[in-house]
Design a protein around this motif. Sequence first.
Motif, PDB file in Angstrom:
ATOM      1  N   LEU A  92       1.401 -13.606   4.823  1.00 10.26           N
ATOM      2  CA  LEU A  92       1.867 -12.605   5.799  1.00 10.26           C
ATOM      3  C   LEU A  92       3.381 -12.436   5.690  1.00 10.26           C
ATOM      4  O   LEU A  92       3.891 -11.309   5.680  1.00 10.26           O
ATOM      5  CB  LEU A  92       1.473 -13.042   7.219  1.00 10.26           C
ATOM      6  N   GLU A  93       4.083 -13.566   5.573  1.00 11.21           N
ATOM      7  CA  GLU A  93       5.542 -13.518   5.462  1.00 11.21           C
ATOM      8  C   GLU A  93       5.965 -12.790   4.176  1.00 11.21           C
ATOM      9  O   GLU A  93       6.892 -11.977   4.193  1.00 11.21           O
ATOM     10  CB  GLU A  93       6.110 -14.939   5.484  1.00 11.21           C
ATOM     11  N   ARG A  94       5.257 -13.082   3.082  1.00 11.75           N
ATOM     12  CA  ARG A  94       5.570 -12.424   1.807  1.00 11.75           C
ATOM     13  C   ARG A  94       5.400 -10.903   1.933  1.00 11.75           C
ATOM     14  O   ARG A  94       6.264 -10.122   1.540  1.00 11.75           O
ATOM     15  CB  ARG A  94       4.629 -12.976   0.732  1.00 11.75           C
ATOM     16  N   ASP A  95       4.294 -10.477   2.574  1.00 13.94           N
ATOM     17  CA  ASP A  95       4.042  -9.038   2.729  1.00 13.94           C
ATOM     18  C   ASP A  95       5.049  -8.390   3.680  1.00 13.94           C
ATOM     19  O   ASP A  95       5.449  -7.238   3.487  1.00 13.94           O
ATOM     20  CB  ASP A  95       2.613  -8.803   3.234  1.00 13.94           C
ATOM     21  N   ALA A 102       8.254  -7.818   1.858  1.00 12.99           N
ATOM     22  CA  ALA A 102       8.133  -6.642   0.985  1.00 12.99           C
ATOM     23  C   ALA A 102       8.229  -5.355   1.814  1.00 12.99           C
ATOM     24  O   ALA A 102       8.870  -4.380   1.396  1.00 12.99           O
ATOM     25  CB  ALA A 102       6.810  -6.690   0.220  1.00 12.99           C
ATOM     26  N   ALA A 103       7.610  -5.373   2.992  1.00 13.18           N
ATOM     27  CA  ALA A 103       7.655  -4.193   3.863  1.00 13.18           C
ATOM     28  C   ALA A 103       9.087  -3.913   4.312  1.00 13.18           C
ATOM     29  O   ALA A 103       9.518  -2.761   4.376  1.00 13.18           O
ATOM     30  CB  ALA A 103       6.739  -4.389   5.071  1.00 13.18           C
ATOM     31  N   ALA A 110      11.163  -2.395   1.532  1.00 13.08           N
ATOM     32  CA  ALA A 110      10.844  -0.981   1.320  1.00 13.08           C
ATOM     33  C   ALA A 110      10.975  -0.170   2.620  1.00 13.08           C
ATOM     34  O   ALA A 110      10.807   1.044   2.611  1.00 13.08           O
ATOM     35  CB  ALA A 110       9.418  -0.856   0.772  1.00 13.08           C
ATOM     36  N   MET A 111      11.260  -0.834   3.720  1.00 10.98           N
ATOM     37  CA  MET A 111      11.243  -0.245   5.067  1.00 10.98           C
ATOM     38  C   MET A 111       9.972   0.582   5.275  1.00 10.98           C
ATOM     39  O   MET A 111      10.006   1.759   5.651  1.00 10.98           O
ATOM     40  CB  MET A 111      12.505   0.575   5.347  1.00 10.98           C
ATOM     41  N   ASP A 112       8.886  -0.101   5.019  1.00  6.20           N
ATOM     42  CA  ASP A 112       7.573   0.531   5.048  1.00  6.20           C
ATOM     43  C   ASP A 112       6.967   0.432   6.456  1.00  6.20           C
ATOM     44  O   ASP A 112       5.896  -0.139   6.639  1.00  6.20           O
ATOM     45  CB  ASP A 112       6.686  -0.201   4.020  1.00  6.20           C
ATOM     46  N   PHE A 113       7.725   0.956   7.444  1.00  7.58           N
ATOM     47  CA  PHE A 113       7.265   0.914   8.832  1.00  7.58           C
ATOM     48  C   PHE A 113       7.246   2.328   9.389  1.00  7.58           C
ATOM     49  O   PHE A 113       7.770   3.259   8.774  1.00  7.58           O
ATOM     50  CB  PHE A 113       8.213   0.064   9.691  1.00  7.58           C
ATOM     51  N   GLU A 114       6.676   2.446  10.558  1.00  5.41           N
ATOM     52  CA  GLU A 114       6.678   3.724  11.267  1.00  5.41           C
ATOM     53  C   GLU A 114       6.982   3.442  12.723  1.00  5.41           C
ATOM     54  O   GLU A 114       6.634   2.375  13.225  1.00  5.41           O
ATOM     55  CB  GLU A 114       5.277   4.338  11.202  1.00  5.41           C
ATOM     56  N   LEU A 115       7.581   4.415  13.402  1.00  4.68           N
ATOM     57  CA  LEU A 115       7.676   4.312  14.855  1.00  4.68           C
ATOM     58  C   LEU A 115       6.679   5.264  15.461  1.00  4.68           C
ATOM     59  O   LEU A 115       6.554   6.416  15.014  1.00  4.68           O
ATOM     60  CB  LEU A 115       9.089   4.673  15.342  1.00  4.68           C
ATOM     61  N   ARG A 133      -0.287  -3.127   6.898  1.00  2.00           N
ATOM     62  CA  ARG A 133      -0.180  -4.141   5.841  1.00  2.00           C
ATOM     63  C   ARG A 133      -1.128  -3.802   4.699  1.00  2.00           C
ATOM     64  O   ARG A 133      -2.332  -3.627   4.928  1.00  2.00           O
ATOM     65  CB  ARG A 133      -0.535  -5.509   6.407  1.00  2.00           C
ATOM     66  N   PRO A 134      -0.588  -3.688   3.487  1.00  6.13           N
ATOM     67  CA  PRO A 134      -1.437  -3.311   2.350  1.00  6.13           C
ATOM     68  C   PRO A 134      -2.638  -4.249   2.225  1.00  6.13           C
ATOM     69  O   PRO A 134      -2.488  -5.471   2.260  1.00  6.13           O
ATOM     70  CB  PRO A 134      -0.504  -3.463   1.140  1.00  6.13           C
ATOM     71  N   GLY A 135      -3.823  -3.663   2.139  1.00 12.34           N
ATOM     72  CA  GLY A 135      -5.040  -4.461   1.997  1.00 12.34           C
ATOM     73  C   GLY A 135      -5.573  -5.035   3.297  1.00 12.34           C
ATOM     74  O   GLY A 135      -6.614  -5.671   3.313  1.00 12.34           O
TER      75      GLY A 135
END
Length: 284
Positions: free
Chosen positions: A27-30, A33-34, A37-42, A65-67
């Motif tokens: 979870l920490e690794r993912d 990575a997020a 990449a700032m792979d979040f949304e508000l 979270r991917p997957g």
Amino acid sequence: HAKAQGRNRQQFYAQQIGDAVSQRLALERDLRAAVAAMDFELHYQPKLRVDGGLAGFEALLRWRRPGHGPVSPALFIPLAEQTGLIDAIGTWVVQQACAQMAAWRDAGLGEVPVAVNMSTSQLRDPGLVAWLAGVRQAHGIADGQLEMEVTESMMMDDPEQAILSLEALRQQGIHLAIDDFGTGYSSMGYLKRIPVHTLKLDRVFVAQVDSDARDADICAGMIALAHQLGLDVVAEGVETDAQRAALAARGCDVFQGYLFARPLPVAEATRYLLACAPTARSGP
Ligand code: C2E
Ligand code: MG
Ligand code: MG
Ligand code: MG
């Protein structure tokens, strides 16, 4: 035989602990990575005044979270705090919310107030106030338009420092709200000194406000106390009309919850704004 059983059990527990550790590491690794990449949304959840007008939105962080699909912020925010990732996330949340307020304003939708949730480490950052002033200026955010939600537990480790930071934020035109009010420690002691504008009644009191006389009395008491101190009251987690009515009868000012709307992705929040009467979005 018994010995063998004991050994098996030990192996079983060791494996369970091992699984939990590796799941947490994954979870920490993912999450790392997020963040990279700032792979979040508000998402934006409407808050409504008693008259039905829009009081503003609360910005809530979403991570797919991917997957695995969506992960609750209640799960990954604490991990982000433990690993130091929260600083980058918190910075992004404020910038994103301010950019969104500017976009709505530029689209002619008014100066919509937006509240963001703050973490303890943000509040501790000595550069926070100056940095926030810069972000607000860059996006032309009006006084009172950006709101920050803090919890009582955030005051705990260094109350004096926290009060100074909140005071400085308030002087900079940032609205302050105490989140999850009533669930932390020393509510009363700090209420006297924390320079906030708004108190958010936690969902645990709202859930049975229409059916449990004690909860109803607790809500009535907290609302009266807040008003005595000159604060507005927002009820969190309003899911039924009976809850809304019970809170309104006790003087609650603003409502937030699934009864009105879930946290909405930007496109839906924008549609929601467009559907509001012009008077409802005239700003703070
Ligand atoms: P919170 O600030 O108290 O946010 C309210 C939570 O209640 C949100 O959960 C919201 O989706 C949920 N909610 C709203 N209406 C209802 C309702 O009618 N019924 C029920 N059952 N729930 C409702 P969410 O989005 O899962 O966020 C959980 C917590 O994670 C937040 O609690 C906040 O403490 C934290 N959080 C969320 N976004 C951020 C962020 O950007 N930064 C930080 N530091 N924390 C955040
Ligand atoms: Mg909140
Ligand atoms: Mg809350
Ligand atoms: Mg809460």
